[in-house]
Design a protein around this motif. Structure first.
Motif, PDB file in Angstrom:
ATOM      1  N   MET A   1       0.841  -1.181   0.000  1.00  0.00           N
ATOM      2  CA  MET A   1       0.000   0.000   0.000  1.00  0.00           C
ATOM      3  C   MET A   1       0.883   1.240   0.000  1.00  0.00           C
ATOM      4  O   MET A   1       1.860   1.329   0.707  1.00  0.00           O
ATOM      5  CB  MET A   1      -0.902  -0.032   1.219  1.00  0.00           C
ATOM      6  N   ALA A   2       0.494   2.214  -0.803  1.00  0.00           N
ATOM      7  CA  ALA A   2       1.259   3.456  -0.890  1.00  0.00           C
ATOM      8  C   ALA A   2       1.103   4.258   0.394  1.00  0.00           C
ATOM      9  O   ALA A   2       0.055   4.254   1.020  1.00  0.00           O
ATOM     10  CB  ALA A   2       0.778   4.276  -2.081  1.00  0.00           C
ATOM     11  N   SER A   3       2.171   4.957   0.809  1.00  0.00           N
ATOM     12  CA  SER A   3       2.080   5.788   2.001  1.00  0.00           C
ATOM     13  C   SER A   3       1.428   7.122   1.684  1.00  0.00           C
ATOM     14  O   SER A   3       0.948   7.804   2.571  1.00  0.00           O
ATOM     15  CB  SER A   3       3.468   6.004   2.600  1.00  0.00           C
ATOM     16  N   LYS A   4       1.408   7.505   0.411  1.00  0.00           N
ATOM     17  CA  LYS A   4       0.758   8.724  -0.056  1.00  0.00           C
ATOM     18  C   LYS A   4       0.196   8.474  -1.437  1.00  0.00           C
ATOM     19  O   LYS A   4       0.716   7.666  -2.198  1.00  0.00           O
ATOM     20  CB  LYS A   4       1.761   9.876  -0.138  1.00  0.00           C
ATOM     21  N   TYR A   5      -0.851   9.182  -1.742  1.00  0.00           N
ATOM     22  CA  TYR A   5      -1.450   9.130  -3.073  1.00  0.00           C
ATOM     23  C   TYR A   5      -1.315  10.506  -3.705  1.00  0.00           C
ATOM     24  O   TYR A   5      -1.379  11.511  -3.006  1.00  0.00           O
ATOM     25  CB  TYR A   5      -2.923   8.737  -2.979  1.00  0.00           C
ATOM     26  N   PHE A   6      -1.151  10.547  -5.004  1.00  0.00           N
ATOM     27  CA  PHE A   6      -0.950  11.796  -5.719  1.00  0.00           C
ATOM     28  C   PHE A   6      -1.934  11.905  -6.877  1.00  0.00           C
ATOM     29  O   PHE A   6      -2.272  10.909  -7.516  1.00  0.00           O
ATOM     30  CB  PHE A   6       0.475  11.878  -6.285  1.00  0.00           C
ATOM     31  N   CYS A   7      -2.338  13.113  -7.129  1.00  0.00           N
ATOM     32  CA  CYS A   7      -3.167  13.419  -8.285  1.00  0.00           C
ATOM     33  C   CYS A   7      -2.482  14.560  -9.018  1.00  0.00           C
ATOM     34  O   CYS A   7      -2.220  15.607  -8.435  1.00  0.00           O
ATOM     35  CB  CYS A   7      -4.565  13.818  -7.829  1.00  0.00           C
ATOM     36  N   LEU A   8      -2.185  14.355 -10.279  1.00  0.00           N
ATOM     37  CA  LEU A   8      -1.499  15.355 -11.076  1.00  0.00           C
ATOM     38  C   LEU A   8      -2.475  15.884 -12.131  1.00  0.00           C
ATOM     39  O   LEU A   8      -3.036  15.110 -12.901  1.00  0.00           O
ATOM     40  CB  LEU A   8      -0.286  14.716 -11.743  1.00  0.00           C
ATOM     41  N   VAL A   9      -2.703  17.184 -12.113  1.00  0.00           N
ATOM     42  CA  VAL A   9      -3.577  17.827 -13.082  1.00  0.00           C
ATOM     43  C   VAL A   9      -2.683  18.554 -14.083  1.00  0.00           C
ATOM     44  O   VAL A   9      -1.820  19.346 -13.694  1.00  0.00           O
ATOM     45  CB  VAL A   9      -4.540  18.829 -12.394  1.00  0.00           C
ATOM     46  N   LEU A  10      -2.882  18.249 -15.347  1.00  0.00           N
ATOM     47  CA  LEU A  10      -2.086  18.868 -16.403  1.00  0.00           C
ATOM     48  C   LEU A  10      -2.725  20.168 -16.873  1.00  0.00           C
ATOM     49  O   LEU A  10      -3.938  20.350 -16.767  1.00  0.00           O
ATOM     50  CB  LEU A  10      -1.965  17.909 -17.593  1.00  0.00           C
ATOM     51  N   THR A  11      -1.906  21.053 -17.395  1.00  0.00           N
ATOM     52  CA  THR A  11      -2.398  22.284 -18.001  1.00  0.00           C
ATOM     53  C   THR A  11      -3.120  21.935 -19.306  1.00  0.00           C
ATOM     54  O   THR A  11      -3.026  20.801 -19.804  1.00  0.00           O
ATOM     55  CB  THR A  11      -1.233  23.238 -18.317  1.00  0.00           C
ATOM     56  N   ALA A  12      -3.793  22.915 -19.890  1.00  0.00           N
ATOM     57  CA  ALA A  12      -4.468  22.698 -21.173  1.00  0.00           C
ATOM     58  C   ALA A  12      -3.449  22.290 -22.249  1.00  0.00           C
ATOM     59  O   ALA A  12      -3.704  21.374 -23.035  1.00  0.00           O
ATOM     60  CB  ALA A  12      -5.221  23.958 -21.589  1.00  0.00           C
ATOM     61  N   ASP A  13      -2.284  22.953 -22.264  1.00  0.00           N
ATOM     62  CA  ASP A  13      -1.231  22.585 -23.221  1.00  0.00           C
ATOM     63  C   ASP A  13      -0.730  21.172 -22.961  1.00  0.00           C
ATOM     64  O   ASP A  13      -0.463  20.415 -23.891  1.00  0.00           O
ATOM     65  CB  ASP A  13      -0.061  23.571 -23.156  1.00  0.00           C
ATOM     66  N   GLY A  14      -0.589  20.825 -21.685  1.00  0.00           N
ATOM     67  CA  GLY A  14      -0.148  19.480 -21.323  1.00  0.00           C
ATOM     68  C   GLY A  14      -1.129  18.417 -21.791  1.00  0.00           C
ATOM     69  O   GLY A  14      -0.730  17.378 -22.323  1.00  0.00           O
ATOM     70  N   LEU A  15      -2.421  18.680 -21.602  1.00  0.00           N
ATOM     71  CA  LEU A  15      -3.441  17.737 -22.070  1.00  0.00           C
ATOM     72  C   LEU A  15      -3.444  17.638 -23.590  1.00  0.00           C
ATOM     73  O   LEU A  15      -3.608  16.544 -24.137  1.00  0.00           O
ATOM     74  CB  LEU A  15      -4.824  18.147 -21.569  1.00  0.00           C
ATOM     75  N   ASP A  16      -3.283  18.775 -24.277  1.00  0.00           N
ATOM     76  CA  ASP A  16      -3.253  18.753 -25.747  1.00  0.00           C
ATOM     77  C   ASP A  16      -2.112  17.882 -26.259  1.00  0.00           C
ATOM     78  O   ASP A  16      -2.297  17.074 -27.165  1.00  0.00           O
ATOM     79  CB  ASP A  16      -3.102  20.172 -26.308  1.00  0.00           C
ATOM     80  N   GLU A  17      -0.944  18.049 -25.673  1.00  0.00           N
ATOM     81  CA  GLU A  17       0.232  17.320 -26.165  1.00  0.00           C
ATOM     82  C   GLU A  17       0.334  15.898 -25.621  1.00  0.00           C
ATOM     83  O   GLU A  17       0.716  14.988 -26.340  1.00  0.00           O
ATOM     84  CB  GLU A  17       1.509  18.097 -25.836  1.00  0.00           C
ATOM     85  N   LEU A  18       0.033  15.716 -24.342  1.00  0.00           N
ATOM     86  CA  LEU A  18       0.241  14.409 -23.711  1.00  0.00           C
ATOM     87  C   LEU A  18      -1.027  13.575 -23.584  1.00  0.00           C
ATOM     88  O   LEU A  18      -0.948  12.371 -23.338  1.00  0.00           O
ATOM     89  CB  LEU A  18       0.863  14.595 -22.326  1.00  0.00           C
ATOM     90  N   GLY A  19      -2.187  14.195 -23.744  1.00  0.00           N
ATOM     91  CA  GLY A  19      -3.451  13.479 -23.601  1.00  0.00           C
ATOM     92  C   GLY A  19      -3.540  12.213 -24.449  1.00  0.00           C
ATOM     93  O   GLY A  19      -3.902  11.150 -23.936  1.00  0.00           O
ATOM     94  N   PRO A  20      -3.205  12.293 -25.744  1.00  0.00           N
ATOM     95  CA  PRO A  20      -3.272  11.073 -26.556  1.00  0.00           C
ATOM     96  C   PRO A  20      -2.313   9.971 -26.078  1.00  0.00           C
ATOM     97  O   PRO A  20      -2.629   8.792 -26.169  1.00  0.00           O
ATOM     98  CB  PRO A  20      -2.867  11.560 -27.952  1.00  0.00           C
ATOM     99  N   ILE A  21      -1.181  10.358 -25.544  1.00  0.00           N
ATOM    100  CA  ILE A  21      -0.198   9.381 -25.063  1.00  0.00           C
ATOM    101  C   ILE A  21      -0.645   8.776 -23.732  1.00  0.00           C
ATOM    102  O   ILE A  21      -0.486   7.579 -23.499  1.00  0.00           O
ATOM    103  CB  ILE A  21       1.181  10.053 -24.889  1.00  0.00           C
ATOM    104  N   LEU A  22      -1.207   9.617 -22.859  1.00  0.00           N
ATOM    105  CA  LEU A  22      -1.590   9.180 -21.506  1.00  0.00           C
ATOM    106  C   LEU A  22      -3.048   8.766 -21.396  1.00  0.00           C
ATOM    107  O   LEU A  22      -3.540   8.536 -20.298  1.00  0.00           O
ATOM    108  CB  LEU A  22      -1.317  10.315 -20.510  1.00  0.00           C
ATOM    109  N   LYS A  23      -3.763   8.641 -22.504  1.00  0.00           N
ATOM    110  CA  LYS A  23      -5.211   8.423 -22.466  1.00  0.00           C
ATOM    111  C   LYS A  23      -5.632   7.235 -21.597  1.00  0.00           C
ATOM    112  O   LYS A  23      -6.664   7.299 -20.940  1.00  0.00           O
ATOM    113  CB  LYS A  23      -5.777   8.300 -23.873  1.00  0.00           C
TER     114      LYS A  23
END
Length: 87
Positions: A1-23
């Motif tokens: 079990m993880a000792s911490k959980y993380f949530c990473l929110v990408l910028t609009a540019d980040g989603l545009d460029e990385l969204g297809p890769i990270l879908k």
């Protein structure tokens, strides 16, 4: 079990460029699309994350990603996943 959980929110540019890769790793919530991570570290040239994604046969697979800092809008962490607030 993880000792911490993380949530990473990408910028609009980040989603545009990385969204297809990270879908396969992106989740949808009240604030939009986000990346749930088991690990997140900003103290490198790139933002280093370890994320879980689905495998075709059922269980998840763990993958590392190195994301440009300029693509990261916010990172939220908590010792309990339900306290992150929008997962």
């Amino acid at each position: 079990m993880a000792s911490k959980y993380f949530c990473l929110v990408l910028t609009a540019d980040g989603l545009d460029e990385l969204g297809p890769i990270l879908k396969d790793y992106l989740h949808e919530g009240q604030i939009g699309r986000y990346l749930y991570c088991r690990e997140a570290e900003a103290a490198r040239n790139y933002f280093h994350v370890v994320a879980e994604g689905p495998k075709e046969d059922g269980p998840t697979v763990e993958s590392e990603a190195f994301i440009p800092h300029s693509f990261v809008k916010i990172v939220i962490s908590s010792p309990d996943r339900k306290h992150i607030g929008f997962l």
